[in-house]
Design a protein around this motif. Structure first.
Motif, PDB file in Angstrom:
ATOM      1  N   HIS A 156      63.353  40.776  57.159  1.00  0.00           N
ATOM      2  CA  HIS A 156      61.917  41.040  57.250  1.00  0.00           C
ATOM      3  C   HIS A 156      61.557  42.369  56.595  1.00  0.00           C
ATOM      4  CE1 HIS A 156      61.783  38.295  61.059  1.00  0.00           C
ATOM      5  NE2 HIS A 156      61.773  37.599  59.927  1.00  0.00           N
ATOM      6  N   LEU A 157      62.386  43.375  56.784  1.00  0.00           N
ATOM      7  CA  LEU A 157      62.137  44.677  56.175  1.00  0.00           C
ATOM      8  C   LEU A 157      62.209  44.591  54.661  1.00  0.00           C
ATOM      9  CD1 LEU A 157      61.563  47.636  56.792  1.00  0.00           C
ATOM     10  CD2 LEU A 157      64.031  48.028  56.963  1.00  0.00           C
ATOM     11  N   LYS A 158      63.183  43.831  54.150  1.00  0.00           N
ATOM     12  CA  LYS A 158      63.309  43.665  52.699  1.00  0.00           C
ATOM     13  C   LYS A 158      62.121  42.879  52.128  1.00  0.00           C
ATOM     14  CE  LYS A 158      65.868  44.868  50.275  1.00  0.00           C
ATOM     15  NZ  LYS A 158      65.858  45.998  49.302  1.00  0.00           N
ATOM     16  N   LEU A 159      61.650  41.870  52.847  1.00  0.00           N
ATOM     17  CA  LEU A 159      60.480  41.120  52.388  1.00  0.00           C
ATOM     18  C   LEU A 159      59.248  42.017  52.295  1.00  0.00           C
ATOM     19  CD1 LEU A 159      60.839  37.727  54.310  1.00  0.00           C
ATOM     20  CD2 LEU A 159      60.933  38.065  51.830  1.00  0.00           C
ATOM     21  N   LEU A 160      59.054  42.868  53.292  1.00  0.00           N
ATOM     22  CA  LEU A 160      57.942  43.810  53.246  1.00  0.00           C
ATOM     23  C   LEU A 160      58.092  44.769  52.077  1.00  0.00           C
ATOM     24  CD1 LEU A 160      57.500  44.678  57.035  1.00  0.00           C
ATOM     25  CD2 LEU A 160      55.913  43.382  55.597  1.00  0.00           C
ATOM     26  N   GLU A 161      59.311  45.225  51.852  1.00  0.00           N
ATOM     27  CA  GLU A 161      59.554  46.148  50.736  1.00  0.00           C
ATOM     28  C   GLU A 161      59.258  45.488  49.396  1.00  0.00           C
ATOM     29  OE1 GLU A 161      63.083  49.122  49.067  1.00  0.00           O
ATOM     30  OE2 GLU A 161      63.544  47.577  50.552  1.00  0.00           O
ATOM     31  N   VAL A 162      59.672  44.236  49.248  1.00  0.00           N
ATOM     32  CA  VAL A 162      59.401  43.509  48.004  1.00  0.00           C
ATOM     33  C   VAL A 162      57.901  43.312  47.809  1.00  0.00           C
ATOM     34  CG1 VAL A 162      59.669  41.279  46.855  1.00  0.00           C
ATOM     35  CG2 VAL A 162      61.635  42.362  47.929  1.00  0.00           C
ATOM     36  N   ASN A 163      57.193  42.990  48.895  1.00  0.00           N
ATOM     37  CA  ASN A 163      55.751  42.750  48.802  1.00  0.00           C
ATOM     38  C   ASN A 163      54.977  44.004  48.405  1.00  0.00           C
ATOM     39  OD1 ASN A 163      55.869  40.026  49.462  1.00  0.00           O
ATOM     40  ND2 ASN A 163      55.762  40.416  51.654  1.00  0.00           N
ATOM     41  N   PHE A 164      55.394  45.156  48.918  1.00  0.00           N
ATOM     42  CA  PHE A 164      54.647  46.391  48.669  1.00  0.00           C
ATOM     43  C   PHE A 164      55.159  47.163  47.440  1.00  0.00           C
ATOM     44  CE2 PHE A 164      53.529  45.800  53.161  1.00  0.00           C
ATOM     45  CZ  PHE A 164      52.157  46.023  53.097  1.00  0.00           C
ATOM     46  N   CYS A 165      56.433  47.022  47.125  1.00  0.00           N
ATOM     47  CA  CYS A 165      57.025  47.830  46.046  1.00  0.00           C
ATOM     48  C   CYS A 165      57.444  47.004  44.838  1.00  0.00           C
ATOM     49  CB  CYS A 165      58.247  48.596  46.572  1.00  0.00           C
ATOM     50  SG  CYS A 165      57.905  49.660  47.986  1.00  0.00           S
ATOM     51  N   GLY A 166      57.263  45.695  44.899  1.00  0.00           N
ATOM     52  CA  GLY A 166      57.746  44.829  43.836  1.00  0.00           C
ATOM     53  C   GLY A 166      56.825  44.730  42.629  1.00  0.00           C
ATOM     54  N   TYR A 167      57.254  43.896  41.704  1.00  0.00           N
ATOM     55  CA  TYR A 167      56.572  43.729  40.412  1.00  0.00           C
ATOM     56  C   TYR A 167      55.169  43.150  40.577  1.00  0.00           C
ATOM     57  CZ  TYR A 167      55.855  42.096  35.614  1.00  0.00           C
ATOM     58  OH  TYR A 167      55.343  41.861  34.360  1.00  0.00           O
ATOM     59  N   PHE A 168      55.037  42.136  41.442  1.00  0.00           N
ATOM     60  CA  PHE A 168      53.737  41.479  41.594  1.00  0.00           C
ATOM     61  C   PHE A 168      52.727  42.402  42.268  1.00  0.00           C
ATOM     62  CE2 PHE A 168      56.674  37.821  41.418  1.00  0.00           C
ATOM     63  CZ  PHE A 168      56.146  37.208  40.285  1.00  0.00           C
ATOM     64  N   ALA A 169      53.184  43.216  43.221  1.00  0.00           N
ATOM     65  CA  ALA A 169      52.282  44.188  43.849  1.00  0.00           C
ATOM     66  C   ALA A 169      51.788  45.198  42.827  1.00  0.00           C
ATOM     67  CB  ALA A 169      53.001  44.898  44.995  1.00  0.00           C
ATOM     68  N   ILE A 205      51.368  44.657  39.617  1.00  0.00           N
ATOM     69  CA  ILE A 205      50.377  43.989  38.767  1.00  0.00           C
ATOM     70  C   ILE A 205      49.014  43.929  39.460  1.00  0.00           C
ATOM     71  CG2 ILE A 205      49.728  41.775  37.736  1.00  0.00           C
ATOM     72  CD1 ILE A 205      52.639  41.279  37.133  1.00  0.00           C
ATOM     73  N   ILE A 206      49.002  43.539  40.744  1.00  0.00           N
ATOM     74  CA  ILE A 206      47.740  43.415  41.493  1.00  0.00           C
ATOM     75  C   ILE A 206      47.049  44.772  41.611  1.00  0.00           C
ATOM     76  CG2 ILE A 206      46.739  42.866  43.737  1.00  0.00           C
ATOM     77  CD1 ILE A 206      48.944  40.738  44.044  1.00  0.00           C
ATOM     78  N   LEU A 207      47.814  45.812  41.974  1.00  0.00           N
ATOM     79  CA  LEU A 207      47.230  47.142  42.119  1.00  0.00           C
ATOM     80  C   LEU A 207      46.731  47.684  40.789  1.00  0.00           C
ATOM     81  CD1 LEU A 207      49.787  48.757  44.600  1.00  0.00           C
ATOM     82  CD2 LEU A 207      47.430  48.105  45.088  1.00  0.00           C
ATOM     83  N   THR A 208      47.482  47.434  39.725  1.00  0.00           N
ATOM     84  CA  THR A 208      47.089  47.934  38.400  1.00  0.00           C
ATOM     85  C   THR A 208      45.808  47.277  37.921  1.00  0.00           C
ATOM     86  OG1 THR A 208      49.404  48.377  37.823  1.00  0.00           O
ATOM     87  CG2 THR A 208      47.828  48.220  36.006  1.00  0.00           C
ATOM     88  N   ARG A 209      45.706  45.971  38.101  1.00  0.00           N
ATOM     89  CA  ARG A 209      44.516  45.250  37.633  1.00  0.00           C
ATOM     90  C   ARG A 209      43.263  45.636  38.401  1.00  0.00           C
ATOM     91  NH1 ARG A 209      46.705  39.023  36.664  1.00  0.00           N
ATOM     92  NH2 ARG A 209      47.961  39.482  34.783  1.00  0.00           N
ATOM     93  N   ASN A 210      43.421  45.973  39.682  1.00  0.00           N
ATOM     94  CA  ASN A 210      42.251  46.267  40.510  1.00  0.00           C
ATOM     95  C   ASN A 210      41.907  47.754  40.592  1.00  0.00           C
ATOM     96  OD1 ASN A 210      41.372  43.602  42.055  1.00  0.00           O
ATOM     97  ND2 ASN A 210      43.601  43.577  41.982  1.00  0.00           N
ATOM     98  N   PHE A 211      42.923  48.628  40.519  1.00  0.00           N
ATOM     99  CA  PHE A 211      42.659  50.053  40.738  1.00  0.00           C
ATOM    100  C   PHE A 211      43.204  50.958  39.636  1.00  0.00           C
ATOM    101  CE2 PHE A 211      43.140  47.944  44.884  1.00  0.00           C
ATOM    102  CZ  PHE A 211      41.876  48.183  45.418  1.00  0.00           C
ATOM    103  N   GLY A 212      43.957  50.410  38.682  1.00  0.00           N
ATOM    104  CA  GLY A 212      44.485  51.242  37.611  1.00  0.00           C
ATOM    105  C   GLY A 212      45.950  51.585  37.812  1.00  0.00           C
ATOM    106  N   ILE A 213      46.604  51.938  36.708  1.00  0.00           N
ATOM    107  CA  ILE A 213      48.042  52.182  36.731  1.00  0.00           C
ATOM    108  C   ILE A 213      48.402  53.417  37.549  1.00  0.00           C
ATOM    109  CG2 ILE A 213      47.899  53.467  34.555  1.00  0.00           C
ATOM    110  CD1 ILE A 213      50.861  51.313  35.831  1.00  0.00           C
ATOM    111  N   LEU A 214      47.577  54.472  37.490  1.00  0.00           N
ATOM    112  CA  LEU A 214      47.886  55.702  38.229  1.00  0.00           C
ATOM    113  C   LEU A 214      47.862  55.455  39.732  1.00  0.00           C
ATOM    114  CD1 LEU A 214      48.504  58.694  38.180  1.00  0.00           C
ATOM    115  CD2 LEU A 214      46.035  59.157  38.128  1.00  0.00           C
ATOM    116  N   PHE A 215      46.841  54.730  40.206  1.00  0.00           N
ATOM    117  CA  PHE A 215      46.750  54.411  41.624  1.00  0.00           C
ATOM    118  C   PHE A 215      47.943  53.569  42.059  1.00  0.00           C
ATOM    119  CE2 PHE A 215      45.442  51.712  45.160  1.00  0.00           C
ATOM    120  CZ  PHE A 215      44.886  52.635  46.033  1.00  0.00           C
ATOM    121  N   ALA A 216      48.337  52.606  41.223  1.00  0.00           N
ATOM    122  CA  ALA A 216      49.476  51.745  41.550  1.00  0.00           C
ATOM    123  C   ALA A 216      50.759  52.552  41.669  1.00  0.00           C
ATOM    124  CB  ALA A 216      49.631  50.662  40.482  1.00  0.00           C
TER     125      ALA A 216
END
Length: 207
Positions: free
Chosen positions: A134-147, A149-160
């Motif tokens: 469960h801890l690894k799944l949370l880490e992947v969700n918050f620190c992974g590649y897809f997160a 992409i989502i943060l960059t598209r919505n808030f910019g690369i610096l915020f991500a």
């Protein structure tokens, strides 16, 4: 608090020596095991590819599975690519969970042979395996590649970068606490106390 104080330069130097002596080997092991798994999955999902150029393209793609998520763009094998990637993600996550615990074993006792380190890591991991998943799944969700992409598209690369850097530091502490919990459970099960004295013994090699 262990009250260990060292200059910043000394800390960086000691960390570099510790990494080159212990962590580098684990990284090589992870890469080697990951490559073997990727090639086995390639044979399972793409063993019937007759086109040599396409087969070579898939082979090169599978070699870089640990570094890139970009699909080769082969329409006739699109479903196989998705299945391959899904199985690879699960295996890579399992391997990452095991190696994360192994890393903490190395950090706490760098004198152990690598074989004993893996045995110790696996034995400790089984004490709270689902929490680790469960801890690894949370880490992947918050620190992974897809997160990213989502943060960059919505808030910019610096915020991500800022958000993911903070989350990576958070999960570093979380894994640290998880490992201490494992050591405490293991020690209590054997009738041995686990406290400040044991923590001081664990960090004696990296002072």
């Amino acid at each position: 608090m262990l009250k260990i104080r060292k200059p910043g330069i000394r800390t960086v130097w000691d960390g570099s020596k510790f990494f080159s002596r212990n962590m580098a080997l684990l990284i090589l092991v992870k890469w080697a095991v990951g490559d073997v798994l990727a090639q086995l999955l390639r044979l399972v999902f793409f063993g019937v590819v007759g086109d040599k150029s396409l087969s070579m393209k898939i082979f090169i793609w599978s070699k870089f599975m640990g570094f890139s998520l970009v699909f080769p763009g082969v329409e006739e094998f699109e479903m196989e690519f998705y299945c391959f990637s899904a199985v690879w993600f699960l295996l890579d996550m399992l391997m990452s969970v095991i190696l994360t615990v192994v890393v903490w074993v190395v950090m706490s006792d760098s004198e152990k042979p690598l074989e004993e380190v893996f045995k110790e890591g696996w034995r400790l991991l089984k004490l709270m395996d689902m929490i680790a998943v469960h801890l690894k799944l949370l880490e992947v969700n918050f620190c992974g590649y897809f997160a990213k992409i989502i943060l960059t598209r919505n808030f910019g690369i610096l915020f991500a970068l800022v958000v993911q850097s903070i989350m990576e530091a958070y999960f570093l502490v979380a894994w640290n606490l998880y490992y201490f919990s494992l050591k405490s459970i293991d020690a209590n099960a054997n009738g041995v106390p686990f406290g400040r004295r044991e923590l001081e013994a664990m960090v004696k090699d990296v002072k």
